[in-house]
Design a protein around this motif. Structure first.
Motif, PDB file in Angstrom:
ATOM      1  N   TYR A   1       0.890  -1.025   0.032  1.00 23.58           N
ATOM      2  CA  TYR A   1      -0.455  -0.066  -0.164  1.00 23.58           C
ATOM      3  C   TYR A   1       0.382   1.731  -0.196  1.00 23.58           C
ATOM      4  N   GLU A   2       2.105   0.525   0.829  1.00 24.59           N
ATOM      5  CA  GLU A   2       2.911   2.197   0.151  1.00 24.59           C
ATOM      6  C   GLU A   2       3.750   2.944  -0.874  1.00 24.59           C
ATOM      7  N   ILE A   3       3.882   1.628  -1.474  1.00 27.47           N
ATOM      8  CA  ILE A   3       3.792   2.189  -3.123  1.00 27.47           C
ATOM      9  C   ILE A   3       2.280   2.411  -3.857  1.00 27.47           C
ATOM     10  N   GLU A   4       1.312   1.903  -3.395  1.00 35.74           N
ATOM     11  CA  GLU A   4      -0.220   2.101  -4.368  1.00 35.74           C
ATOM     12  C   GLU A   4       0.033   3.451  -4.025  1.00 35.74           C
ATOM     13  N   VAL A   5       0.174   4.152  -2.783  1.00 42.51           N
ATOM     14  CA  VAL A   5      -0.017   5.544  -1.827  1.00 42.51           C
ATOM     15  C   VAL A   5       0.657   6.736  -2.842  1.00 42.51           C
ATOM     16  N   TYR A   6       2.068   5.707  -3.756  1.00 40.42           N
ATOM     17  CA  TYR A   6       3.264   6.547  -3.578  1.00 40.42           C
ATOM     18  C   TYR A   6       2.507   7.329  -5.276  1.00 40.42           C
ATOM     19  N   GLU A   7       2.338   5.699  -6.200  1.00 39.90           N
ATOM     20  CA  GLU A   7       1.519   5.687  -7.134  1.00 39.90           C
ATOM     21  C   GLU A   7       1.141   6.922  -7.324  1.00 39.90           C
ATOM     22  N   TYR A   8      -0.091   6.626  -6.495  1.00 37.37           N
ATOM     23  CA  TYR A   8      -1.668   7.773  -6.741  1.00 37.37           C
ATOM     24  C   TYR A   8      -0.979   9.358  -6.704  1.00 37.37           C
ATOM     25  N   LYS A   9      -0.062   9.329  -5.220  1.00 38.94           N
ATOM     26  CA  LYS A   9       0.268  10.953  -4.980  1.00 38.94           C
ATOM     27  C   LYS A   9       0.757  11.109  -6.727  1.00 38.94           C
ATOM     28  N   MET A  10       1.969  10.101  -7.136  1.00 37.98           N
ATOM     29  CA  MET A  10       3.142  10.740  -8.334  1.00 37.98           C
ATOM     30  C   MET A  10       1.992  11.008  -9.740  1.00 37.98           C
ATOM     31  N   LYS A  11       0.722  10.269  -9.672  1.00 37.82           N
ATOM     32  CA  LYS A  11      -0.218  10.532 -10.679  1.00 37.82           C
ATOM     33  C   LYS A  11      -1.469  12.186 -11.035  1.00 37.82           C
ATOM     34  N   LEU A  12      -1.790  12.106  -9.216  1.00 40.65           N
ATOM     35  CA  LEU A  12      -2.323  12.780  -8.911  1.00 40.65           C
ATOM     36  C   LEU A  12      -1.753  14.593  -9.302  1.00 40.65           C
ATOM     37  N   LYS A  13      -0.275  14.561  -9.212  1.00 35.47           N
ATOM     38  CA  LYS A  13       0.605  15.490 -10.114  1.00 35.47           C
ATOM     39  C   LYS A  13       1.034  15.631 -10.887  1.00 35.47           C
ATOM     40  N   GLY A  14       0.987  14.609 -11.789  1.00 34.05           N
ATOM     41  CA  GLY A  14       0.812  14.773 -13.286  1.00 34.05           C
ATOM     42  C   GLY A  14       0.265  15.083 -14.188  1.00 34.05           C
ATOM     43  N   ASP A  15       0.651  15.946 -15.036  1.00 31.98           N
ATOM     44  CA  ASP A  15       0.154  16.784 -15.913  1.00 31.98           C
ATOM     45  C   ASP A  15      -1.237  15.920 -17.093  1.00 31.98           C
ATOM     46  N   ASP A  16      -1.213  14.567 -17.012  1.00 31.58           N
ATOM     47  CA  ASP A  16      -1.689  14.776 -17.955  1.00 31.58           C
ATOM     48  C   ASP A  16      -3.172  13.649 -16.638  1.00 31.58           C
ATOM     49  N   PHE A  17      -3.650  14.149 -15.275  1.00 35.74           N
ATOM     50  CA  PHE A  17      -4.238  14.256 -14.287  1.00 35.74           C
ATOM     51  C   PHE A  17      -5.306  15.249 -14.712  1.00 35.74           C
ATOM     52  N   LYS A  18      -4.453  16.044 -14.645  1.00 33.68           N
ATOM     53  CA  LYS A  18      -5.420  17.707 -15.428  1.00 33.68           C
ATOM     54  C   LYS A  18      -6.446  16.987 -16.665  1.00 33.68           C
ATOM     55  N   LYS A  19      -5.902  16.607 -17.491  1.00 34.40           N
ATOM     56  CA  LYS A  19      -6.331  16.598 -18.930  1.00 34.40           C
ATOM     57  C   LYS A  19      -7.759  15.224 -18.370  1.00 34.40           C
ATOM     58  N   LEU A  20      -8.148  14.947 -17.287  1.00 35.80           N
ATOM     59  CA  LEU A  20      -9.129  13.781 -17.080  1.00 35.80           C
ATOM     60  C   LEU A  20     -10.390  14.651 -16.809  1.00 35.80           C
ATOM     61  N   THR A  21     -11.510  13.742 -16.976  1.00 38.46           N
ATOM     62  CA  THR A  21     -12.565  14.446 -16.774  1.00 38.46           C
ATOM     63  C   THR A  21     -12.853  14.566 -15.226  1.00 38.46           C
ATOM     64  N   LYS A  22     -13.666  15.259 -14.790  1.00 36.60           N
ATOM     65  CA  LYS A  22     -14.226  15.222 -13.083  1.00 36.60           C
ATOM     66  C   LYS A  22     -14.438  14.407 -12.617  1.00 36.60           C
ATOM     67  N   ILE A  23     -15.079  13.233 -12.757  1.00 34.74           N
ATOM     68  CA  ILE A  23     -15.512  12.523 -12.540  1.00 34.74           C
ATOM     69  C   ILE A  23     -14.608  11.164 -12.155  1.00 34.74           C
ATOM     70  N   ALA A  24     -13.401  11.206 -13.498  1.00 30.43           N
ATOM     71  CA  ALA A  24     -11.817  10.760 -13.174  1.00 30.43           C
ATOM     72  C   ALA A  24     -11.546  10.847 -12.015  1.00 30.43           C
ATOM     73  N   GLN A  25     -11.192  12.201 -11.811  1.00 34.12           N
ATOM     74  CA  GLN A  25     -10.303  12.657 -11.216  1.00 34.12           C
ATOM     75  C   GLN A  25     -10.799  12.577  -9.610  1.00 34.12           C
ATOM     76  N   THR A  26     -11.989  12.608  -9.514  1.00 28.84           N
ATOM     77  CA  THR A  26     -12.212  12.164  -8.048  1.00 28.84           C
ATOM     78  C   THR A  26     -12.056  10.974  -7.642  1.00 28.84           C
ATOM     79  N   GLU A  27     -12.433   9.770  -9.066  1.00 24.83           N
ATOM     80  CA  GLU A  27     -11.770   8.649  -8.208  1.00 24.83           C
ATOM     81  C   GLU A  27     -10.858   8.541  -7.911  1.00 24.83           C
ATOM     82  N   TYR A  28     -10.314   9.037  -8.779  1.00 24.37           N
ATOM     83  CA  TYR A  28      -8.152   8.941  -7.672  1.00 24.37           C
ATOM     84  C   TYR A  28      -8.259   9.627  -6.844  1.00 24.37           C
TER      85      TYR A  28
END
Length: 448
Positions: free
Chosen positions: A258-285
């Motif tokens: 879960y430490e690896i999973e949390v780290y991957e989520y955190k990096m995903k939320l900071k990435g530029d690709d995250f901003k391109k997702l829909t609001k629903i997808a961002q909320t689920e992330y």
């Protein structure tokens, strides 16, 4: 092979040299020794395994591009088996004897089996086929087994035995023991057969561990003082300790996941690709991120609870050991006190010692009186008289020296004022000088 022997020897080594046993025995022995030297120093160590499978694949591995497969390597294999350098895997497993059996422990029992080798000698050749004449069998390479054991035992001694304080430190789930002992990286990680061989060797031939199902308990002589009160066999309490350790290991693995999973989520939320997702997808992330964090927090709590349980176990075991030690100490003290006797006896002994001490003081006093017969007042008077005499001598000596110096001064003055006119006057002076000299000599004698 060509690096160990000359090119001229290769033809003899790869052809069928079995007839040389009758025709040229020295040549036959030389070929066997060269092959044996190659297998033990080059081929087996290069495989980095403690087991080897002899068969068609083995023949292909030691084949030569020019001469092909060796035609009589079976002779070498049979010789290694007879010398107990190679041990059939089945025979090795069957050599394991439980400690509680009323039989002679068969450490290296294959050596005993070799004593009847002439009657039941193993033959590795199955036919006269040129390229496929060896039986398919797996063997334990004893020198490499012992070499690997030395490395693994050093790891066990440094990582486990040197740090053990209670019996809890000597009990492991099988998977944990394989990691902590270094078996997992000293032996091939994909070879369960080799792991089992080493575990059997540790248990039945070196008496370092004992096993029951998937639990390992270390019973090495170096830590006998820790486990001796609990015995060498694995008990229900040992099983419970192993279960707690296994649970702790599982939680540690889950935390790492879960430490690896949390780290991957955190990096995903900071990435530029995250901003391109829909609001629903961002909320689920974000929801997944918070759920992973929440799960990680729970796992931390579980682990801390288990750590507390482990501390309590160690404390309980320490209390038990201390209690048994105190019991033993009490028995020893009782035995010693029984030899001394009751307190009244000790009291009487001390009274006798005091009486003897009083007697000694009286004797010492009497002896002191007998020896000291001199009157202190008389001794002081004698010392004063001696001091006066010494002082008088010093004064007389000082006065004599002063008179001598005065006489010499007068003579010098007269000599300075004297006017010598003739020989007669000189004689007078000489006579006076001699007279003074005699007087001075007499004064010195008197002073002495």
């Amino acid at each position: 092979m060509d690096k160990l022997v000359s090119q001229s020897r290769l033809n003899s080594l790869y052809k069928d040299f079995r007839p040389l046993k009758e025709l040229n025995f020295d040549g036959y022995v030389a070929n066997v020794n060269d092959w044996q030297n190659y297998l033990l120093k080059k081929y087996f160590p290069k495989q980095d395994k403690i087991c080897v499978t002899i068969g068609t694949r083995f023949l292909q591995d030691i084949s030569d591009k020019k001469y092909g497969a060796p035609a009589s390597i079976d002779v070498v294999i049979d010789n290694l088996i007879q010398e107990n350098i190679l041990i059939k895997l089945d025979e090795f497993k069957n050599s394991a004897t439980k400690r509680d059996e009323k039989t002679i422990t068969r450490i290296f029992s294959w050596i005993h089996a070799s004593s009847i080798g002439k009657l039941n000698r193993y033959q590795s050749r199955k036919n006269d086929n040129a390229t496929n004449y060896l039986k398919q069998d797996t063997f334990v390479i004893r020198p490499l087994l012992e070499e690997k054991f030395t490395k693994i035992y050093d790891i066990i001694r440094n990582n486990i035995l040197a740090k053990a304080t209670t019996v809890c430190d000597l009990i492991f789930p099988l998977e944990d023991f394989i990691d902590f002992s270094g078996i997992s990286y000293t032996l091939p990680s994909d070879s369960l057969i080799e792991w089992e061989v080493m575990l059997n060797y540790l248990e039945y031939h070196k008496n370092t561990i004992t096993r029951k199902e998937n639990i390992v308990k270390i019973i090495d002589p170096l830590v006998e003082s820790i486990y001796k009160q609990f015995g060498v066999e694995i008990t229900e309490t040992d099983q419970s300790i192993a279960e707690i350790k296994q649970c702790f290991t599982n939680i540690e693995n889950a935390i790492e996941k879960y430490e690896i999973e949390v780290y991957e989520y955190k990096m995903k939320l900071k990435g530029d690709d995250f901003k391109k997702l829909t609001k629903i997808a961002q909320t689920e992330y974000k929801r997944g991120y918070f759920l992973a964090q929440k799960m990680l927090l729970k796992l931390f709590k579980f682990r801390n609870n288990l750590v507390e349980v482990k501390y309590q176990l160690d404390m309980s075991v320490s209390n038990l050991v201390l209690y048994k030690t105190l019991q033993s100490s009490n028995k020893i003290i009782t035995t010693i006190n029984g030899k001394i006797g009751p307190a009244e006896k000790v009291h009487d002994l001390l009274e006798e010692i005091r009486e003897r001490s009083t007697d000694n003081e009286e004797i010492t006093k009497v002896l002191s009186m007998e020896i000291s017969k001199f009157d202190d007042d008389e001794l002081d008077e004698e010392l004063k008289e001696m001091e006066k005499e010494l002082a008088g001598q010093e004064i007389s000596k000082t006065q004599s020296e002063k008179n001598k110096e005065d006489d010499e001064s007068k003579i010098l003055e007269q000599l300075e004022n004297l006017n010598i006119k003739d020989e007669q006057s000189l004689n007078v002076v000489n006579n006076n000088s001699n007279k003074k000299h005699n007087e001075k000599f007499m004064l010195r004698e008197e002073a002495a």
